[in-house]
Design a protein around this motif. Structure first.
Motif, PDB file in Angstrom:
ATOM      1  N   VAL A  41     -13.216  97.101 -54.616  1.00 35.59           N
ATOM      2  CA  VAL A  41     -12.877  95.977 -53.741  1.00 35.59           C
ATOM      3  C   VAL A  41     -11.373  95.769 -53.706  1.00 35.59           C
ATOM      4  O   VAL A  41     -10.779  95.640 -52.626  1.00 35.59           O
ATOM      5  CB  VAL A  41     -13.593  94.677 -54.190  1.00 35.59           C
ATOM      6  N   LYS A  42     -10.752  95.747 -54.865  1.00 38.61           N
ATOM      7  CA  LYS A  42      -9.293  95.539 -54.921  1.00 38.61           C
ATOM      8  C   LYS A  42      -8.564  96.587 -54.097  1.00 38.61           C
ATOM      9  O   LYS A  42      -7.649  96.275 -53.329  1.00 38.61           O
ATOM     10  CB  LYS A  42      -8.803  95.578 -56.373  1.00 38.61           C
ATOM     11  N   HIS A  43      -8.958  97.833 -54.257  1.00 40.45           N
ATOM     12  CA  HIS A  43      -8.302  98.923 -53.522  1.00 40.45           C
ATOM     13  C   HIS A  43      -8.594  98.818 -52.024  1.00 40.45           C
ATOM     14  O   HIS A  43      -7.694  98.962 -51.195  1.00 40.45           O
ATOM     15  CB  HIS A  43      -8.749 100.280 -54.064  1.00 40.45           C
ATOM     16  N   MET A  44      -9.837  98.567 -51.688  1.00 40.84           N
ATOM     17  CA  MET A  44     -10.241  98.499 -50.290  1.00 40.84           C
ATOM     18  C   MET A  44      -9.481  97.426 -49.525  1.00 40.84           C
ATOM     19  O   MET A  44      -9.118  97.611 -48.362  1.00 40.84           O
ATOM     20  CB  MET A  44     -11.734  98.230 -50.199  1.00 40.84           C
ATOM     21  N   LEU A  45      -9.219  96.318 -50.159  1.00 42.13           N
ATOM     22  CA  LEU A  45      -8.541  95.218 -49.486  1.00 42.13           C
ATOM     23  C   LEU A  45      -7.080  95.529 -49.167  1.00 42.13           C
ATOM     24  O   LEU A  45      -6.451  94.801 -48.399  1.00 42.13           O
ATOM     25  CB  LEU A  45      -8.656  93.938 -50.316  1.00 42.13           C
ATOM     26  N   THR A  46      -6.553  96.614 -49.727  1.00 51.06           N
ATOM     27  CA  THR A  46      -5.172  97.009 -49.439  1.00 51.06           C
ATOM     28  C   THR A  46      -5.107  98.174 -48.448  1.00 51.06           C
ATOM     29  O   THR A  46      -4.020  98.680 -48.172  1.00 51.06           O
ATOM     30  CB  THR A  46      -4.443  97.426 -50.733  1.00 51.06           C
ATOM     31  N   THR A  47      -6.244  98.595 -47.897  1.00 51.82           N
ATOM     32  CA  THR A  47      -6.273  99.760 -47.023  1.00 51.82           C
ATOM     33  C   THR A  47      -6.514  99.362 -45.570  1.00 51.82           C
ATOM     34  O   THR A  47      -6.589  98.179 -45.244  1.00 51.82           O
ATOM     35  CB  THR A  47      -7.387 100.730 -47.467  1.00 51.82           C
ATOM     36  N   ASP A  48      -6.685 100.365 -44.735  1.00 58.73           N
ATOM     37  CA  ASP A  48      -6.905 100.146 -43.303  1.00 58.73           C
ATOM     38  C   ASP A  48      -8.138  99.289 -43.055  1.00 58.73           C
ATOM     39  O   ASP A  48      -9.056  99.231 -43.867  1.00 58.73           O
ATOM     40  CB  ASP A  48      -7.069 101.485 -42.582  1.00 58.73           C
ATOM     41  N   GLN A  49      -8.184  98.692 -41.861  1.00 59.78           N
ATOM     42  CA  GLN A  49      -9.256  97.770 -41.509  1.00 59.78           C
ATOM     43  C   GLN A  49     -10.631  98.403 -41.484  1.00 59.78           C
ATOM     44  O   GLN A  49     -11.626  97.732 -41.705  1.00 59.78           O
ATOM     45  CB  GLN A  49      -8.976  97.145 -40.151  1.00 59.78           C
ATOM     46  N   GLY A  50     -10.744  99.690 -41.199  1.00 57.05           N
ATOM     47  CA  GLY A  50     -12.036 100.327 -41.033  1.00 57.05           C
ATOM     48  C   GLY A  50     -12.765 100.672 -42.317  1.00 57.05           C
ATOM     49  O   GLY A  50     -13.919 101.067 -42.278  1.00 57.05           O
ATOM     50  N   ASP A  51     -12.126 100.524 -43.463  1.00 58.82           N
ATOM     51  CA  ASP A  51     -12.767 100.881 -44.717  1.00 58.82           C
ATOM     52  C   ASP A  51     -13.885  99.903 -45.063  1.00 58.82           C
ATOM     53  O   ASP A  51     -13.847  98.735 -44.676  1.00 58.82           O
ATOM     54  CB  ASP A  51     -11.748 100.908 -45.852  1.00 58.82           C
ATOM     55  N   VAL A  52     -14.880 100.401 -45.786  1.00 56.84           N
ATOM     56  CA  VAL A  52     -16.004  99.566 -46.214  1.00 56.84           C
ATOM     57  C   VAL A  52     -16.268  99.780 -47.697  1.00 56.84           C
ATOM     58  O   VAL A  52     -15.844 100.778 -48.285  1.00 56.84           O
ATOM     59  CB  VAL A  52     -17.293  99.859 -45.405  1.00 56.84           C
ATOM     60  N   LEU A  53     -17.005  98.846 -48.260  1.00 57.83           N
ATOM     61  CA  LEU A  53     -17.456  98.922 -49.652  1.00 57.83           C
ATOM     62  C   LEU A  53     -18.952  99.160 -49.635  1.00 57.83           C
ATOM     63  O   LEU A  53     -19.684  98.479 -48.909  1.00 57.83           O
ATOM     64  CB  LEU A  53     -17.165  97.609 -50.381  1.00 57.83           C
ATOM     65  N   LEU A  54     -19.429 100.118 -50.415  1.00 62.73           N
ATOM     66  CA  LEU A  54     -20.859 100.327 -50.596  1.00 62.73           C
ATOM     67  C   LEU A  54     -21.220  99.851 -51.994  1.00 62.73           C
ATOM     68  O   LEU A  54     -20.635 100.303 -52.980  1.00 62.73           O
ATOM     69  CB  LEU A  54     -21.239 101.800 -50.429  1.00 62.73           C
ATOM     70  N   GLY A  55     -22.168  98.931 -52.069  1.00 63.85           N
ATOM     71  CA  GLY A  55     -22.644  98.436 -53.353  1.00 63.85           C
ATOM     72  C   GLY A  55     -24.125  98.712 -53.515  1.00 63.85           C
ATOM     73  O   GLY A  55     -24.857  98.842 -52.531  1.00 63.85           O
ATOM     74  N   CYS A  56     -24.558  98.819 -54.744  1.00 65.61           N
ATOM     75  CA  CYS A  56     -25.973  98.976 -55.061  1.00 65.61           C
ATOM     76  C   CYS A  56     -26.518  97.589 -55.385  1.00 65.61           C
ATOM     77  O   CYS A  56     -25.869  96.823 -56.114  1.00 65.61           O
ATOM     78  CB  CYS A  56     -26.130  99.907 -56.260  1.00 65.61           C
ATOM     79  N   ILE A  57     -27.705  97.263 -54.871  1.00 67.05           N
ATOM     80  CA  ILE A  57     -28.205  95.894 -55.045  1.00 67.05           C
ATOM     81  C   ILE A  57     -28.510  95.545 -56.501  1.00 67.05           C
ATOM     82  O   ILE A  57     -28.628  94.366 -56.817  1.00 67.05           O
ATOM     83  CB  ILE A  57     -29.426  95.604 -54.152  1.00 67.05           C
ATOM     84  N   VAL A  58     -28.626  96.530 -57.380  1.00 64.31           N
ATOM     85  CA  VAL A  58     -28.853  96.213 -58.790  1.00 64.31           C
ATOM     86  C   VAL A  58     -27.562  96.295 -59.609  1.00 64.31           C
ATOM     87  O   VAL A  58     -27.585  96.174 -60.829  1.00 64.31           O
ATOM     88  CB  VAL A  58     -29.944  97.116 -59.429  1.00 64.31           C
TER      89      VAL A  58
END
Length: 176
Positions: A41-58
């Motif tokens: 999340v920390k890294h993603m928030l500093t990158t281009d707008q199109g990036d996403v985070l994939l999380g596992c529900i558990v």
């Protein structure tokens, strides 16, 4: 090009899910693996707008990632995928030699499903299934709960195979 940020190192179920999501959604993209989803999340928030985070529900504390980032991230997709086979693996041949088992917090209950395993063992919680296999490979733990892919790449013997687990994954995009 879109980048999916998720849990690494290579061999995690999240990595598999990220590649599947890119393929199923027709995206040309890459998967960037992080030590934890919090780091992702920390890294993603500093990158281009199109990036996403994939999380596992558990994933432990996924709810914290969601609610601590209400102004930064929004849930945009969810899907179910079979994980890699979840396994109990070791370099040791005898179950009685196993005193410390490494596991990501999410699948640690599988340890108690291994027939004949000493119930008086210690559990060392690690950042991912892949990391559990790597710690077993370097003898930091005697055995691990991991994926069959990670166990194989770490040269471990599978002592119990729990098969694939139907698992939910979430996709979070930055709020623009």
């Amino acid at each position: 090009m879109i980048t999916v940020h998720t849990l690494g190192p290579t061999g995690t179920n999240c990595e598999k899910a990220a590649h599947l999501w890119l393929k199923n959604n027709g995206h040309d993209g890459a998967v960037k693996l992080h030590q934890t989803l919090e780091d992702a999340v920390k890294h993603m928030l500093t990158t281009d707008q199109g990036d996403v985070l994939l999380g596992c529900i558990v994933y432990p504390h996924l709810h914290h990632l969601v609610f601590n980032n209400l102004n930064n991230l929004k849930l945009v997709d969810c899907f179910v995928m079979d994980t890699h086979n979840m396994v109990f693996a070791s370099k040791k041949a005898e179950l009685e030699e196993i005193k410390i088992v490494g596991s990501h917090p999410a699948p640690q209950d599988l340890i108690h499903k291994v027939p004949g395993l000493n119930k008086e063992l210690s559990i060392k919680l690690l950042n991912s299934n892949s990391e559990a296999a790597r710690q077993c490979e370097v003898d930091a733990v005697d055995a691990c709960i991991s994926t069959n892919i990670s166990a194989q790449s770490s040269g471990l013997t599978v002592l119990a195979d729990f098969g694939p687990v139907p698992m939910g994954f979430s996709i979070h995009a930055k709020i623009i």
